[in-house]
Motif scaffolding. Structure first.
Motif, PDB file in Angstrom:
ATOM      1  N   CYS A 310       0.826  -1.205   0.000  1.00  0.00           N
ATOM      2  CA  CYS A 310       0.000   0.000   0.000  1.00  0.00           C
ATOM      3  C   CYS A 310       0.862   1.257   0.000  1.00  0.00           C
ATOM      4  CB  CYS A 310      -0.908   0.004   1.222  1.00  0.00           C
ATOM      5  SG  CYS A 310      -2.025  -1.430   1.284  1.00  0.00           S
ATOM      6  N   LEU A 311       0.394   2.277  -0.711  1.00  0.00           N
ATOM      7  CA  LEU A 311       1.172   3.491  -0.943  1.00  0.00           C
ATOM      8  C   LEU A 311       0.314   4.719  -0.708  1.00  0.00           C
ATOM      9  CD1 LEU A 311       3.915   4.631  -2.238  1.00  0.00           C
ATOM     10  CD2 LEU A 311       2.588   4.774  -4.359  1.00  0.00           C
ATOM     11  N   CYS A 312       0.911   5.743  -0.106  1.00  0.00           N
ATOM     12  CA  CYS A 312       0.307   7.074  -0.066  1.00  0.00           C
ATOM     13  C   CYS A 312       1.447   8.093  -0.096  1.00  0.00           C
ATOM     14  CB  CYS A 312      -0.588   7.258   1.168  1.00  0.00           C
ATOM     15  SG  CYS A 312       0.319   7.372   2.723  1.00  0.00           S
ATOM     16  N   ARG A 313       1.195   9.321   0.299  1.00  0.00           N
ATOM     17  CA  ARG A 313       2.243  10.335   0.227  1.00  0.00           C
ATOM     18  C   ARG A 313       3.393  10.026   1.187  1.00  0.00           C
ATOM     19  NH1 ARG A 313       3.560  14.686   3.239  1.00  0.00           N
ATOM     20  NH2 ARG A 313       4.701  16.386   2.200  1.00  0.00           N
ATOM     21  N   SER A 314       3.071   9.763   2.448  1.00  0.00           N
ATOM     22  CA  SER A 314       4.114   9.617   3.466  1.00  0.00           C
ATOM     23  C   SER A 314       4.196   8.230   4.086  1.00  0.00           C
ATOM     24  CB  SER A 314       3.875  10.625   4.598  1.00  0.00           C
ATOM     25  OG  SER A 314       2.673  10.298   5.290  1.00  0.00           O
ATOM     26  N   GLY A 315       3.194   7.401   3.834  1.00  0.00           N
ATOM     27  CA  GLY A 315       3.145   6.090   4.465  1.00  0.00           C
ATOM     28  C   GLY A 315       2.224   6.024   5.665  1.00  0.00           C
ATOM     29  N   ARG A 316       1.527   7.105   5.976  1.00  0.00           N
ATOM     30  CA  ARG A 316       0.631   7.110   7.130  1.00  0.00           C
ATOM     31  C   ARG A 316      -0.761   6.610   6.765  1.00  0.00           C
ATOM     32  NH1 ARG A 316       4.956   7.125   8.559  1.00  0.00           N
ATOM     33  NH2 ARG A 316       6.020   8.450  10.055  1.00  0.00           N
ATOM     34  N   PHE A 330      -7.060 -10.209   4.110  1.00  0.00           N
ATOM     35  CA  PHE A 330      -5.824 -10.265   3.328  1.00  0.00           C
ATOM     36  C   PHE A 330      -4.657 -10.513   4.285  1.00  0.00           C
ATOM     37  CE2 PHE A 330      -8.735  -8.000   0.647  1.00  0.00           C
ATOM     38  CZ  PHE A 330      -8.396  -8.344  -0.656  1.00  0.00           C
ATOM     39  N   THR A 331      -3.870 -11.520   3.994  1.00  0.00           N
ATOM     40  CA  THR A 331      -2.749 -11.869   4.877  1.00  0.00           C
ATOM     41  C   THR A 331      -1.408 -11.417   4.324  1.00  0.00           C
ATOM     42  OG1 THR A 331      -2.631 -14.060   3.849  1.00  0.00           O
ATOM     43  CG2 THR A 331      -3.946 -13.843   5.875  1.00  0.00           C
ATOM     44  N   GLU A 332      -1.260 -11.392   3.018  1.00  0.00           N
ATOM     45  CA  GLU A 332       0.003 -10.958   2.407  1.00  0.00           C
ATOM     46  C   GLU A 332      -0.140  -9.498   1.987  1.00  0.00           C
ATOM     47  OE1 GLU A 332       0.843 -13.813  -0.686  1.00  0.00           O
ATOM     48  OE2 GLU A 332       1.836 -15.147   0.748  1.00  0.00           O
ATOM     49  N   VAL A 333       0.056  -8.626   2.951  1.00  0.00           N
ATOM     50  CA  VAL A 333      -0.134  -7.199   2.734  1.00  0.00           C
ATOM     51  C   VAL A 333       0.873  -6.444   3.600  1.00  0.00           C
ATOM     52  CG1 VAL A 333      -1.948  -7.129   4.495  1.00  0.00           C
ATOM     53  CG2 VAL A 333      -1.821  -5.300   2.793  1.00  0.00           C
ATOM     54  N   ALA A 334       1.375  -5.314   3.071  1.00  0.00           N
ATOM     55  CA  ALA A 334       2.340  -4.508   3.814  1.00  0.00           C
ATOM     56  C   ALA A 334       2.277  -3.071   3.341  1.00  0.00           C
ATOM     57  CB  ALA A 334       3.757  -5.061   3.647  1.00  0.00           C
ATOM     58  N   ASN A 335       2.757  -2.197   4.190  1.00  0.00           N
ATOM     59  CA  ASN A 335       2.855  -0.782   3.868  1.00  0.00           C
ATOM     60  C   ASN A 335       4.197  -0.500   3.191  1.00  0.00           C
ATOM     61  OD1 ASN A 335       2.005   1.947   3.983  1.00  0.00           O
ATOM     62  ND2 ASN A 335       3.257   2.285   5.800  1.00  0.00           N
ATOM     63  N   ILE A 336       4.211   0.429   2.232  1.00  0.00           N
ATOM     64  CA  ILE A 336       5.473   0.866   1.631  1.00  0.00           C
ATOM     65  C   ILE A 336       6.018   1.986   2.494  1.00  0.00           C
ATOM     66  CG2 ILE A 336       6.574   1.854  -0.390  1.00  0.00           C
ATOM     67  CD1 ILE A 336       4.470   0.547  -2.130  1.00  0.00           C
ATOM     68  N   ALA A 337       7.115   1.707   3.186  1.00  0.00           N
ATOM     69  CA  ALA A 337       7.662   2.664   4.155  1.00  0.00           C
ATOM     70  C   ALA A 337       8.090   3.957   3.476  1.00  0.00           C
ATOM     71  CB  ALA A 337       8.858   2.036   4.874  1.00  0.00           C
ATOM     72  N   GLY A 338       7.639   5.069   4.022  1.00  0.00           N
ATOM     73  CA  GLY A 338       8.042   6.372   3.483  1.00  0.00           C
ATOM     74  C   GLY A 338       7.191   6.885   2.359  1.00  0.00           C
ATOM     75  N   GLY A 339       6.318   6.030   1.785  1.00  0.00           N
ATOM     76  CA  GLY A 339       5.399   6.463   0.756  1.00  0.00           C
ATOM     77  C   GLY A 339       6.059   7.001  -0.504  1.00  0.00           C
TER      78      GLY A 339
END
Length: 347
Positions: A310-316, A330-339
């Motif tokens: 998942c992606l946004c401007r800053s990662g929040r 959903f089990t295979e999911v992660a945030n993109i650090a820093g966006g």
């Protein structure tokens, strides 16, 4: 000194993080097996290097995370020599000094709850980590693991109560939400050993206690005699689809660098609003765009065939998107650090 008091609600255990501000060298006291992800995340976020995982005694109510922390960080394991636990790098004796960076802890032998109880005191005598020997307005029980009420009375009165009156006492547990006390308070108000109680008073009190057998003792003690090393089939599950790490707030994350090198293996979900994507510079190709406010109603439209990052401007906001997707199964999911801010730094 950097200092954090952490809590495991299941066993009411306090874990303490201490670190040298100048060097980043750190110590964890009484880490809990199920909380190792949390502790590693805090070390990472504070940019600390773990030097020691210390246990105040062989716990009967939870399994230590010492062995797991050693595998993850290369730290040394320390506990009482008399315990004779496996995997221990520093079998500790009364008077030993544990240095981490420019800070250090002195080891005090405080047996009685078990025969291998230790307390750790800062060299300026401002803090003592008393494990189960001395709790806030109480103390550890003495009816298993070579416990002895007379020995515990001596440990408390001759070791812990001889520290400065203002010395802060940080216990191994508390079951009522109390976090810290002082030597003076416990000398005056401890229900078992304070207020001028004699050895006879204390031993009589402890003998009259009728406590149930600790629920986890038959599992925890054997595991802790191996410093928490689990059987191969009992290792905690970790994501295998990517080098996922967790933040102290519990969010699974991957780096932009990994996503850039593995775009064909994942789906990128951009949860920014439409007005944020008006410039071609801001819009990524081959991404699914669902604004965060609309995501709960559109989770069924997402494929479960590939992991989602998942992606946004800053990662929040994208961290909240991860939470929404996890609740949707959903089990295979992660945030993109820093966006996208970090993305644009690298592209």
């Amino acid at each position: 000194m950097i200092f954090r008091q952490l809590y495991d609600i299941t066993s009411s255990t306090y874990t303490y993080l201490l670190a040298c501000e100048k060097t980043g060298a750190a110590v964890l006291i009484d880490p809990v097996f199920e909380r190792v992800q949390r502790d590693l995340a805090l070390l990472k976020e504070l940019n600390l290097k773990l030097e020691f995982a210390l246990d105040t005694h062989c716990h009967a109510d939870h399994v230590t995370a010492a062995w797991l922390l050693k595998q993850k960080t290369g730290c040394q394991i320390g506990t009482a020599a008399v315990t004779q636990a496996d995997e221990v790098d520093r079998p500790l004796q009364h008077g030993d000094l544990l240095a981490f960076g420019q800070e250090s802890l002195r080891v005090i032998a405080t047996p009685g709850h078990t025969n291998g109880c230790l307390s750790f005191v800062s060299t300026d005598l401002s803090r003592v980590f008393s494990g189960d020997a001395l709790l806030i307005r109480g103390c550890g029980r003495c009816d298993f693991q070579q416990g002895d009420a007379k020995t515990l009375f001596q440990s408390i009165t001759e070791q812990l109560f001889t520290l400065p009156a203002e010395c802060l006492i940080y216990p191994g547990h508390d079951y009522n939400g109390r976090t810290v006390s002082t030597v003076a308070e416990e000398q005056a108000f401890n229900a078992r050993v304070g207020g001028g109680a004699s050895e006879q008073d204390f031993v009589g009190y402890m003998a009259a206690m009728q406590l149930p057998h600790p629920k986890l003792i038959d599992h925890a003690v054997p595991a802790n005699l191996k410093s928490g090393r689990p059987d191969a089939d009992a290792m905690p599950a970790e994501p295998s689809w990517a080098p996922v790490y967790f933040t102290f707030s519990g969010v699974p994350e991957v780096t932009v660098e990994w996503v850039l090198n593995n775009r064909e293996r994942v789906q990128i979900l951009d949860v920014r609003e439409a007005h944020e994507l008006e410039s071609p510079v801001d819009r990524l190709v081959d991404t699914r765009i669902i604004p965060l406010a609309e995501l709960r109603g559109q989770t069924d439209s997402l494929s479960r065939d590939r992991p989602i990052v998942c992606l946004c401007r800053s990662g929040r906001r994208s961290a909240m998107a991860v939470n929404i997707l996890q609740k949707a199964g959903f089990t295979e999911v992660a945030n993109i650090a820093g966006g996208i801010l970090r993305w644009q730094e690298l592209t």
